[in-house]
Design an enzyme around this catalytic site. Structure first.
Site, PDB file in Angstrom:
ATOM      1  N   SER A 260      -6.846  -4.513   8.540  1.00  0.00           N
ATOM      2  CA  SER A 260      -8.189  -4.679   8.413  1.00  0.00           C
ATOM      3  C   SER A 260      -8.545  -6.056   8.361  1.00  0.00           C
ATOM      4  O   SER A 260      -9.855  -6.441   8.867  1.00  0.00           O
ATOM      5  CB  SER A 260      -8.707  -3.732   7.345  1.00  0.00           C
ATOM      6  OG  SER A 260      -8.282  -3.938   6.191  1.00  0.00           O
TER       7      SER A 260
ATOM      8  N   ASN B 179      -3.438   0.520  -3.613  1.00  0.00           N
ATOM      9  CA  ASN B 179      -3.054  -0.749  -3.579  1.00  0.00           C
ATOM     10  C   ASN B 179      -1.867  -0.765  -4.452  1.00  0.00           C
ATOM     11  O   ASN B 179      -1.948   0.055  -5.810  1.00  0.00           O
ATOM     12  CB  ASN B 179      -3.931  -1.881  -3.904  1.00  0.00           C
ATOM     13  CG  ASN B 179      -5.063  -2.122  -2.812  1.00  0.00           C
ATOM     14  OD1 ASN B 179      -4.484  -2.121  -1.684  1.00  0.00           O
ATOM     15  ND2 ASN B 179      -6.301  -1.988  -3.088  1.00  0.00           N
TER      16      ASN B 179
ATOM     17  N   ASN C 198     -13.594  -1.390   4.086  1.00  0.00           N
ATOM     18  CA  ASN C 198     -13.298  -2.286   2.888  1.00  0.00           C
ATOM     19  C   ASN C 198     -13.853  -3.536   2.906  1.00  0.00           C
ATOM     20  O   ASN C 198     -13.899  -4.160   4.168  1.00  0.00           O
ATOM     21  CB  ASN C 198     -11.543  -2.289   2.614  1.00  0.00           C
ATOM     22  CG  ASN C 198     -10.787  -2.597   3.821  1.00  0.00           C
ATOM     23  OD1 ASN C 198     -11.255  -3.072   4.897  1.00  0.00           O
ATOM     24  ND2 ASN C 198      -9.335  -2.532   3.559  1.00  0.00           N
TER      25      ASN C 198
ATOM     26  N   GLU D  58      -4.811 -10.034  -0.345  1.00  0.00           N
ATOM     27  CA  GLU D  58      -5.337  -8.573  -0.384  1.00  0.00           C
ATOM     28  C   GLU D  58      -5.715  -8.268  -1.754  1.00  0.00           C
ATOM     29  O   GLU D  58      -5.301  -8.646  -2.615  1.00  0.00           O
ATOM     30  CB  GLU D  58      -4.275  -7.766   0.088  1.00  0.00           C
ATOM     31  CG  GLU D  58      -4.185  -7.486   1.496  1.00  0.00           C
ATOM     32  CD  GLU D  58      -3.532  -6.539   2.129  1.00  0.00           C
ATOM     33  OE1 GLU D  58      -3.139  -5.213   1.156  1.00  0.00           O
ATOM     34  OE2 GLU D  58      -2.822  -6.421   3.049  1.00  0.00           O
ATOM     35  N   ARG D  59      -6.983  -7.759  -1.656  1.00  0.00           N
ATOM     36  CA  ARG D  59      -7.633  -7.090  -2.900  1.00  0.00           C
ATOM     37  C   ARG D  59      -6.652  -6.027  -3.640  1.00  0.00           C
ATOM     38  O   ARG D  59      -6.070  -5.062  -2.694  1.00  0.00           O
ATOM     39  CB  ARG D  59      -8.827  -6.357  -2.548  1.00  0.00           C
ATOM     40  CG  ARG D  59      -9.330  -5.540  -3.588  1.00  0.00           C
ATOM     41  CD  ARG D  59     -10.716  -4.924  -3.203  1.00  0.00           C
ATOM     42  NE  ARG D  59     -10.639  -3.660  -2.336  1.00  0.00           N
ATOM     43  CZ  ARG D  59     -11.597  -2.778  -1.842  1.00  0.00           C
ATOM     44  NH1 ARG D  59     -12.541  -3.143  -2.534  1.00  0.00           N
ATOM     45  NH2 ARG D  59     -11.229  -1.885  -0.989  1.00  0.00           N
TER      46      ARG D  59
ATOM     47  N   GLN E 287       0.876  -1.235  -0.036  1.00  0.00           N
ATOM     48  CA  GLN E 287       0.137   0.046  -0.081  1.00  0.00           C
ATOM     49  C   GLN E 287       0.777   1.489   0.033  1.00  0.00           C
ATOM     50  O   GLN E 287       1.930   1.341   0.549  1.00  0.00           O
ATOM     51  CB  GLN E 287      -0.937   0.111   1.423  1.00  0.00           C
ATOM     52  CG  GLN E 287      -2.032  -0.808   1.098  1.00  0.00           C
ATOM     53  CD  GLN E 287      -2.173  -2.269   1.070  1.00  0.00           C
ATOM     54  OE1 GLN E 287      -1.461  -2.600   2.208  1.00  0.00           O
ATOM     55  NE2 GLN E 287      -2.833  -2.944   0.265  1.00  0.00           N
TER      56      GLN E 287
ATOM     57  N   ASN F 268      -2.421  -1.280   8.977  1.00  0.00           N
ATOM     58  CA  ASN F 268      -1.061  -1.375   9.044  1.00  0.00           C
ATOM     59  C   ASN F 268      -0.261  -0.006   8.431  1.00  0.00           C
ATOM     60  O   ASN F 268       0.657   0.556   9.002  1.00  0.00           O
ATOM     61  CB  ASN F 268      -0.322  -2.530   8.126  1.00  0.00           C
ATOM     62  CG  ASN F 268      -0.817  -3.810   8.878  1.00  0.00           C
ATOM     63  OD1 ASN F 268      -0.946  -4.086  10.110  1.00  0.00           O
ATOM     64  ND2 ASN F 268      -1.034  -4.860   8.193  1.00  0.00           N
TER      65      ASN F 268
ATOM     66  N   ASN G  55     -11.063  -8.652   0.025  1.00  0.00           N
ATOM     67  CA  ASN G  55     -10.085  -9.259   0.723  1.00  0.00           C
ATOM     68  C   ASN G  55     -10.249 -10.487   1.289  1.00  0.00           C
ATOM     69  O   ASN G  55     -11.526 -10.625   1.827  1.00  0.00           O
ATOM     70  CB  ASN G  55      -9.614  -8.321   1.782  1.00  0.00           C
ATOM     71  CG  ASN G  55      -9.264  -6.865   1.258  1.00  0.00           C
ATOM     72  OD1 ASN G  55      -7.659  -6.708   0.756  1.00  0.00           O
ATOM     73  ND2 ASN G  55      -9.783  -6.057   1.583  1.00  0.00           N
TER      74      ASN G  55
ATOM     75  N   CYS H  37      -6.584   0.989   5.628  1.00  0.00           N
ATOM     76  CA  CYS H  37      -5.385   0.263   5.727  1.00  0.00           C
ATOM     77  C   CYS H  37      -4.765   0.346   7.013  1.00  0.00           C
ATOM     78  O   CYS H  37      -4.142   1.283   7.276  1.00  0.00           O
ATOM     79  CB  CYS H  37      -4.615   0.570   4.656  1.00  0.00           C
ATOM     80  SG  CYS H  37      -2.976  -0.317   4.890  1.00  0.00           S
TER      81      CYS H  37
ATOM     82  N   CYS I  93      -2.406  -8.056   6.998  1.00  0.00           N
ATOM     83  CA  CYS I  93      -3.391  -7.088   6.734  1.00  0.00           C
ATOM     84  C   CYS I  93      -4.204  -6.692   7.931  1.00  0.00           C
ATOM     85  O   CYS I  93      -4.726  -7.600   8.397  1.00  0.00           O
ATOM     86  CB  CYS I  93      -4.255  -7.734   5.754  1.00  0.00           C
ATOM     87  SG  CYS I  93      -5.558  -6.470   5.200  1.00  0.00           S
TER      88      CYS I  93
HETATM   89  N1  LIG Z   1      -6.118  -4.169  -0.013  1.00  0.00           N
HETATM   90  C1  LIG Z   1      -6.741  -3.611   0.732  1.00  0.00           C
HETATM   91  C2  LIG Z   1      -6.357  -2.306   1.529  1.00  0.00           C
HETATM   92  C3  LIG Z   1      -5.110  -2.799   2.447  1.00  0.00           C
HETATM   93  C4  LIG Z   1      -5.441  -3.321   3.898  1.00  0.00           C
HETATM   94  C5  LIG Z   1      -4.245  -3.339   4.602  1.00  0.00           C
HETATM   95  N2  LIG Z   1      -3.060  -3.742   4.158  1.00  0.00           N
HETATM   96  C6  LIG Z   1      -4.580  -3.316   6.036  1.00  0.00           C
HETATM   97  O1  LIG Z   1      -3.522  -3.421   6.824  1.00  0.00           O
HETATM   98  O2  LIG Z   1      -5.531  -3.038   6.318  1.00  0.00           O
HETATM   99  C7  LIG Z   1      -8.176  -3.217   0.061  1.00  0.00           C
HETATM  100  O3  LIG Z   1      -7.930  -3.000  -1.073  1.00  0.00           O
HETATM  101  O4  LIG Z   1      -9.373  -3.213   0.765  1.00  0.00           O
END
Ligand SMILES: N[C@@H](CCC[C@H](N)C(=O)O)C(=O)O
Length: 290
Positions: A228, A69, A166, A217-218, A49, A80, A199, A78, A226
């Site tokens: 979230s 992304n 997300n 991850e999406r 990200q 993290n 995701n 996001c 990840c």
């Molecule tokens: N790929 C996810 C967003 C990233 C999430 C992230 N790495 C986290 O730590 O929450 C999306 O497109 O929803």
């Protein structure tokens, strides 16, 4: 010329989730999906990200944060990445608490219970099928009908679905390493039931206080962590009454403490954030970006 050409960035990670932080608060320029993809190119700075701080749009917020992304798509949340942004800001300013605006709303962040820990209030989860979103009505999103493999012996099935700003689908398994997530991840991420993709997480409930996960991850693929997804998993497990509202989540890159707070329904995520290096983007990366 791209807003990022020759611009300073910090390479960080949140328990192995590869994060690039760019501060554009003194600029009116915006980052485009093409810019985000150029940064992720092999000659650039590989990341999961890209966190872009833009000037605040609301009083009392530090910045409006846009999250890209590595495929150039935008995410609302996001966890993290937020801890990385927070660590950088706290070290630069001495602040110990801040509020940011993201596409998913306002996020409060503060110094965690130890000097190397940062807490992000990820807001309240959403469970309604339209909010996740799903392509068709499911009254109960604790489990939805979705499976991979033969109809009479599915390999993965009946995920819980949650929006943490997300979309997340969590498949409950006995061993998160026993499944080919690199193969199933893209199929499930792009399944027609998820009109905005999703995701995809494999989760094993070790006991009521401890869950292990692995996430596709999406827009970024297989990651070491990840945040979230950790929040979505904790909430989904508590909703099924299979775990407590405060749990430790083990991810391939490390651990996160997640609390689904009773009084306001908000999910708090606490963990570390690591600084790796800082540099400037090579303008040549953006030579073919319009
Ligand atoms: N790929 C996810 C967003 C990233 C999430 C992230 N790495 C986290 O730590 O929450 C999306 O497109 O929803």
């Amino acid at each position: 010329m791209s807003a990022l050409a020759n611009h300073a960035f910090a390479k960080m990670n949140g328990i192995g989730n590869e994060i690039v932080v760019v501060d554009l608060r003194d600029s009116k320029a915006a980052v485009t999906p093409e810019d985000a993809r150029a940064v992720a190119s092999p000659a650039g700075v590989p990341y999961d990200q890209l966190m872009v701080l833009q000037p605040p749009r609301l009083q009392g917020t530090e910045a409006f944060i846009r999250i890209y992304n590595n495929d150039g798509s935008e995410a609302g949340a996001c966890g993290n990445g937020m801890r990385c942004v927070v660590r950088r800001l706290f070290e630069q300013t001495g602040q110990t608490a801040v509020t940011f605006e993201t596409r998913a709303g306002l996020l409060n962040c503060w110094q965690g219970p130890a000097p190397d820990l940062y807490t992000v209030d990820m807001g309240a989860p959403k469970f309604d099928w339209q909010d996740i979103p799903l392509a068709e009505e499911f009254r109960d999103t604790r489990y939805i009908e979705l499976q991979v493999g033969p109809i009479d012996a599915p390999v993965l099935h009946s995920p819980s679905v949650v929006s943490m700003g997300n979309p997340h689908a969590i498949f409950w398994v006995d061993d998160v390493n026993a499944h080919d997530l690199e193969r199933f991840g893209p199929l499930l991420e792009n399944h027609p039931i998820f009109p905005e993709r999703a995701n995809i997480t494999l989760a094993h409930i070790v006991d009521r206080d401890h869950i292990t996960i692995r996430t596709w991850e999406r827009g970024a693929g297989l990651t070491k962590a990840c945040g979230s997804a950790a929040c979505a998993t904790a909430v989904a497990a508590a909703r099924l009454k299979r775990a407590n509202r405060s749990v430790e989540i083990t991810l391939p890159g490390g651990k996160l403490a997640i609390e689904w707070r009773e009084r306001d329904d908000h999910v708090l995520m606490t963990g570390t954030a690591d600084f790796e290096y800082e540099d400037r983007f090579d303008p040549a990366l953006f030579a073919n970006v319009a």
